[in-house]
Design an enzyme around this catalytic site. Structure first.
Site, PDB file in Angstrom:
ATOM      1  N   LYS A   1     -31.175  52.448 -13.149  1.00 57.29           N
ATOM      2  CA  LYS A   1     -30.001  53.286 -12.879  1.00 57.29           C
ATOM      3  C   LYS A   1     -29.953  53.705 -11.407  1.00 57.29           C
ATOM      4  O   LYS A   1     -30.847  53.418 -10.640  1.00 57.29           O
ATOM      5  CB  LYS A   1     -29.992  54.488 -13.810  1.00 57.29           C
ATOM      6  CG  LYS A   1     -30.340  54.151 -15.254  1.00 57.29           C
ATOM      7  CD  LYS A   1     -29.357  53.205 -15.947  1.00 57.29           C
ATOM      8  CE  LYS A   1     -29.959  52.680 -17.232  1.00 57.29           C
ATOM      9  NZ  LYS A   1     -29.076  52.558 -18.346  1.00 57.29           N
TER      10      LYS A   1
HETATM   11  C1  PLP Z   1     -29.438  52.686 -19.796  1.00 60.04           C
HETATM   12  C2  PLP Z   1     -28.332  53.110 -20.677  1.00 60.04           C
HETATM   13  C3  PLP Z   1     -28.507  54.023 -21.721  1.00 60.04           C
HETATM   14  C4  PLP Z   1     -29.846  54.498 -22.162  1.00 60.04           C
HETATM   15  O1  PLP Z   1     -30.612  55.082 -21.181  1.00 60.04           O
HETATM   16  P1  PLP Z   1     -32.216  55.034 -21.313  1.00 60.04           P
HETATM   17  O2  PLP Z   1     -32.653  55.974 -20.237  1.00 60.04           O
HETATM   18  O3  PLP Z   1     -32.632  53.625 -21.053  1.00 60.04           O
HETATM   19  O4  PLP Z   1     -32.565  55.489 -22.663  1.00 60.04           O
HETATM   20  C5  PLP Z   1     -27.409  54.452 -22.434  1.00 60.04           C
HETATM   21  N1  PLP Z   1     -26.187  53.989 -22.156  1.00 60.04           N
HETATM   22  C6  PLP Z   1     -25.963  53.101 -21.174  1.00 60.04           C
HETATM   23  C7  PLP Z   1     -24.579  52.665 -20.893  1.00 60.04           C
HETATM   24  C8  PLP Z   1     -27.026  52.606 -20.417  1.00 60.04           C
HETATM   25  O5  PLP Z   1     -26.800  51.707 -19.463  1.00 60.04           O
END
Ligand code: PLP
Length: 429
Positions: free
Chosen positions: A208
């Site tokens: 992210k």
């Molecule tokens: C990465 C992601 C998640 C989940 O996040 P995590 O920290 O990996 O649990 C949820 N929704 C979207 C759209 C994502 O890209």
């Protein structure tokens, strides 16, 4: 078709670039001395747990929560262990559970759907539009007496049409929980994503915008929702001191989705990098887009429509090709030029960002024989999924070519990416 042209690398010509592009971990690739010092300081005072420890240092997680809330202009922020945990806490805080439906898009990471199931509610999976975010018209078509919430997902950095989503929510008296996992810091018409709905859920996972490896944040302006999320994220909450304020709502059983102090220390440093990262990605994307625009126009190649271009986190550039075959061909040709690109939906290539591939969800496989939430006695609806029920989403994603916009791209990298796109479009379209 150009008569004489440069030979594509995929046909044995010289690639536009000699080297691969930098990897796409925006905050992750910035990890440096500040993060190291912050983590070492936590180790030095041996306070790894936010609510107790041998030294008097204030909790890094608590400080991060305060700074995050300030930065985003929300009353409350709760740091948790993942984006999935943030969604789960947000849904539980909203009181969503057995018998309820939550509407989400067919293009999102699978944990948007699994968080709804974990909250014992039924995911209603609808189409995206040409912004590759949830299609408000399809949301409205799927509202039933059982609908409790909409979960717009700001995919690949770009905002959903929050005006229309909020209007639909208001009209039908629904809650909105925004999945901001892929768009930390982005906005819609000047307002930060995650602050439109009752709840915003962020991720700090390594892919992210900013990262602690694993982590997440729940934001809300509502004290009751905040307290309910706090209770759920920390089932042991009753034991520990160090809380800023006591909870104002009755206690109920929670789990453990707490953030560690090491993650908290990292998160504080990474939050400080957020605006710089966004700025860097936005200028790079604009430079590439401007350079390829004339060719794209001539070749009939479209850009992903943006609900608010200025608010885009600019993590990606997405182009629409005339067909899925062309998208695959263009992506392969670009990759051969050392310009990493991918088409976004391929039946044969499993990808948990596209509902088509969520086989166990489509089959409604559940950990118990009973099959709750689908066959829960409290659930009055009947939902059946099939892989082909999102034709518009699959068509759009199938025709899409995706390129990462790393904040590390130099001007030369950007110009070579543009040169490569022009070369490939000229040759293949
Ligand atoms: C990465 C992601 C998640 C989940 O996040 P995590 O920290 O990996 O649990 C949820 N929704 C979207 C759209 C994502 O890209």
């Amino acid at each position: 078709m150009a008569i004489s042209r440069e030979k594509l690398a995929i046909e044995g010509g010289a690639p536009v670039r000699a080297e691969p592009l930098p990897p796409m971990y925006p905050g992750g690739m910035m990890i440096g001395d500040e993060e190291k010092q912050a983590v070492l300081a936590v180790l030095d005072d041996k306070n790894l747990f936010r609510f107790a420890g041998p030294s008097k240092t204030p909790s890094r997680v608590s400080t991060f929560e305060e700074k995050f809330a300030q930065h985003f202009g929300t009353r409350f922020a709760l740091a948790v262990s993942s984006g999935t945990a943030a969604l789960h806490c947000g849904l539980v805080a909203l009181g969503i559970g057995p018998g309820d439906e939550v509407i989400l898009p067919a293009y999102t990471f699978i944990s948007s759907a699994t968080a709804i199931i974990a909250a014992k509610a039924v995911p209603i999976i609808v189409e995206v539009d040409d912004s590759l975010t949830i299609d408000p018209a399809d949301v409205e078509r799927h509202v039933t007496p059982r609908t409790r919430a909409i979960m717009p997902v700001h995919m690949r950095g770009a905002p959903c049409d929050m005006d229309r989503i909020m209007a639909i929510a208001k009209k039908h008296n629904l809650k909105v929980i925004e999945d901001v996992a892929q768009a930390d810091g982005a906005s819609f018409h000047g307002r930060r994503l995650g602050t439109f709905g009752e709840v915003g859920a962020f991720s700090l996972q390594f892919n992210k915008v900013i990262t602690t490896g694993e982590g997440g944040v729940v934001v809300t302006d509502d004290k009751i929702l905040y307290d309910r999320a706090r209770i759920f994220h920390d089932g042991a909450g009753g034991f520990f001191g160090g809380r800023k304020e006591p909870v104002s709502v009755p206690f109920f059983p929670g789990l453990n989705y707490r953030m560690s102090e090491i993650a908290g220390a990292l998160a504080l440093v990474q939050l400080g990098r957020l605006e710089g990262l966004l700025q860097a990605m936005r200028t790079r994307k604009a430079r590439i887009k401007a350079a390829i625009e004339p060719t794209a126009r001539v070749k009939g190649v479209g850009f992903r429509r943006e609900n608010d271009p200025a608010g885009d986190a600019a993590v990606a550039l997405i182009l629409y090709m005339p067909s899925a075959d062309k998208a695959r061909e263009v992506a392969r040709a670009l990759s051969a030029e050392n310009i990493r690109a991918g088409s976004m939906f391929n039946e044969g290539v499993p990808d948990w960002h596209v509902a088509f591939h969520w086989k166990h969800i489509i089959a409604q496989n559940m950990p118990t024989e009973l099959g709750c939430p689908y066959r829960c006695p409290l659930y009055q609806g009947e939902v059946r999924y099939s892989a082909d029920m999102w034709p518009r989403t699959l068509d759009l994603l199938g025709r899409s070519v995706h390129l990462d916009i790393s904040p590390l791209l130099t001007d030369t990298d950007c110009d070579q990416i543009a040169e490569g796109i022009v070369k490939v479009l000229d040759a293949l379209l």
